[in-house]
Scaffold this active site. Structure first.
Site, short mmCIF file in Angstrom:
data_model
loop_
_atom_site.label_atom_id
_atom_site.label_comp_id
_atom_site.label_asym_id
_atom_site.label_seq_id
_atom_site.Cartn_x
_atom_site.Cartn_y
_atom_site.Cartn_z
N SER A 48 0.87 -1.18 0.00
CA SER A 48 0.00 0.00 0.00
C SER A 48 0.91 1.23 0.00
O SER A 48 1.05 1.93 0.98
CB SER A 48 -0.89 0.00 1.25
OG SER A 48 -0.10 0.06 2.42
N GLU A 217 2.04 -9.70 6.81
CA GLU A 217 2.86 -9.27 7.95
C GLU A 217 2.75 -10.23 9.12
O GLU A 217 3.06 -9.89 10.26
CB GLU A 217 2.47 -7.84 8.35
CG GLU A 217 2.75 -6.86 7.20
CD GLU A 217 2.59 -5.40 7.57
OE1 GLU A 217 2.08 -5.10 8.67
OE2 GLU A 217 3.00 -4.56 6.76
N ASP A 320 1.31 8.29 7.52
CA ASP A 320 2.22 7.39 6.80
C ASP A 320 2.20 7.76 5.32
O ASP A 320 3.02 8.57 4.85
CB ASP A 320 1.79 5.93 7.05
CG ASP A 320 2.52 4.94 6.15
OD1 ASP A 320 3.59 5.28 5.62
OD2 ASP A 320 2.04 3.79 5.96
N LYS A 396 7.06 -0.38 14.52
CA LYS A 396 5.96 -1.19 13.97
C LYS A 396 6.60 -2.21 13.04
O LYS A 396 7.15 -1.84 12.00
CB LYS A 396 5.00 -0.27 13.21
CG LYS A 396 3.87 -1.00 12.52
CD LYS A 396 2.88 -0.04 11.89
CE LYS A 396 3.01 -0.02 10.39
NZ LYS A 396 1.79 0.41 9.70
C1 2PG Z 1 2.00 0.51 6.11
C2 2PG Z 1 2.94 -0.57 5.64
C3 2PG Z 1 3.65 -1.37 6.68
P1 2PG Z 1 3.14 -1.29 3.16
O1 2PG Z 1 1.06 0.89 5.40
O2 2PG Z 1 2.21 1.07 7.18
O3 2PG Z 1 2.82 -2.03 7.57
O4 2PG Z 1 2.43 -1.33 4.60
O5 2PG Z 1 4.55 -1.62 3.37
O6 2PG Z 1 2.38 -2.26 2.32
O7 2PG Z 1 2.98 0.13 2.66
MG MG Z 2 0.60 2.58 6.90
#
Ligand code: 2PG
Ligand code: MG
Length: 430
Positions: A48, A217, A320, A396
């Site tokens: 994502s 995960e 994020d 995390k």
């Molecule tokens: C998030 C991450 C990690 P991804 O969205 O925080 O958990 O997911 O690495 O798929 O972006």
């Molecule tokens: Mg995230």
């Protein structure tokens, strides 16, 4: 003064079987016994991903790994980056990283690839730590002048035990349901609490005849109805494991994934930005939630600001995809009062120095910084050291299964042991 004498990369696979870049750096270091120091690092990859992230260079040749091979990025390390870094001093990370940023010459590292640049940036840090004969976390703390008193803080883990969104086909709209063992006395006790809740959760899911297969995960991916149901199961698992009050809850909604044409569609309902805030508030009243990440879509600044206004005093609100570890976007979040915490991912920005700058800016604002893995990971444990070296207080890094997640926790156990009485574990939540 250690000098880079060799730099090379190779293509390896991440936890989803997708190619990624691993780099190796050798320093000529007359002060060390063998005269050389070695560092290796591998980069992770998201599912994502935020659209404002630095560019992960993939070959696009459909005949290989469905277009996902990274031979160009590997080649960029072996030619362009090695060609200009070999012979340079490795004593200052910012100088090394700036050199690579200049060589790339683009805003989002699309020329050489953030995966090429980051692999080198991390490998150089590791080689420097080896030449200094100290742990990576300590070397990072020294390199970036982190003020450490006698006590060194180990991070509180945010453990993603129920997977949804783009990480699993559980049908859950929110991507990550996390347990947060913040009320324990030490990191190792917190890890044990997390594992015991994970076992209790498995028993509970089995009892109600849900599948106990895991997502990307390492969390379970049961077909439960909605967030309310997921939180209810988690609360019962925490209780069954005997950790009520000590283990809290957190979510990463990854809301960009369920946002379309100005509307959010989650848990079989449609929401405006403001209605979504009310939905979160309702869940937070019912369950012990301490942290909500990406409550709104990556460019819905208004939605984030509303969330911060209504819930920011009592809840950690994390950006994020909104902020992508980018100091410019963090500055915007500051001026728009959009969040009160920042998720930190090395590969969103593409060098160790820029990642550290994002952490330092976050800490300067007195916001929380949370070091994070990606959903596609490797056995690399750099982020465990980054969390301790930069004293972020939170990490995390997934669930209590899959070695791509557990290896980060195991590395923190080793650091805790190394620190002995100097290790502290403090809850960032009131
Ligand atoms: C998030 C991450 C990690 P991804 O969205 O925080 O958990 O997911 O690495 O798929 O972006
Ligand atoms: Mg995230």
């Amino acid at each position: 003064m250690p000098v880079i004498s060799n730099l090379k990369a190779r293509q390896i696979l991440d936890s989803r079987g997708t190619p990624t870049v691993e780099a190796e750096c050798v320093l000529d270091d007359p002060s060390s016994g063998s005269g050389q120091a070695f560092g290796r690092a591998a980069v992770p990859s998201g599912a994502s991903t935020g659209s404002h992230e630095a560019l992960e260079l993939r070959d696009g040749d459909k005949k290989k790994y469905m277009g996902k091979s990274v031979e160009k990025a590997v080649n960029n390390v072996n030619t362009v980056l090695a060609g200009s870094l070999v012979g340079k001093s490795a004593s200052d990370q910012r100088t090394i990283d700036q050199l690579m940023i200049d060589l790339d010459g683009t805003e989002n590292k699309s020329n050489l690839g953030s995966n090429a640049i980051l692999a080198v940036s991390m490998a150089v840090c590791r080689a420097r730590a080896a030449s200094e004969k100290q742990s990576l976390w300590k070397s990072l703390a020294d390199q970036f002048e982190v003020n450490m008193e006698k006590e060194v803080r180990l991070p509180v883990p945010l453990m993603n035990v129920l997977n949804g969104g783009a990480h699993a086909d559980s049908g859950l709209s929110f991507q990550e349901f996390m347990i947060v063992p913040a009320g324990l006395r030490t990191f190792s006790e917190a890890l044990r609490a997390g594992a015991e809740v994970f076992y209790a959760l498995k028993d509970m899911l089995k009892k109600f005849q849900y599948v106990t297969a895991v997502g990307d995960e390492g969390g379970f991916a049961p077909h439960v109805a909605d967030a309310d149901h997921a939180f209810s199961i988690l609360t019962h698992a925490i209780e069954a494991a005997g950790y009520s009050g000590k283990v809290k809850l957190a979510i990463d909604c990854a809301a960009s994934e369920f946002y379309k044409n100005g509307k959010y569609t989650a848990d079989s309902k449609s929401f405006t930005s403001a209605q979504l805030v009310d939905y979160y508030a309702h869940l937070a009243e019912k369950y012990p939630i301490v942290s909500i990440e990406d409550s709104h879509a990556e460019d819905d600044w208004g939605g984030f600001a509303l969330m911060q206004k209504q819930m920011g005093k009592t809840m950690q609100l994390v950006g994020d995809d909104l902020l992508v570890t980018n100091t410019k976007r963090i500055q915007t979040a500051v001026s728009r009062k959009a969040v009160n915490a920042v998720l930190i991912k090395l590969n969103q920005i593409g060098t160790v120095s820029e990642t550290v700058d994002a952490i330092l800016l976050t800490q300067k604002m007195k916001w929380n910084a949370i070091i994070s893995h990606r959903s596609g990971e490797t056995e690399d444990t750099f982020i465990s050291h980054l969390a301790v070296g930069l004293q972020t207080g939170q990490i995390k890094t997934g669930s209590l299964s899959r070695t791509d997640r557990i290896c980060k926790y195991n590395e923190l156990l080793r650091i805790e042991e190394e620190l002995g009485d100097h290790a502290t574990f403090v809850s960032p939540f009131k």
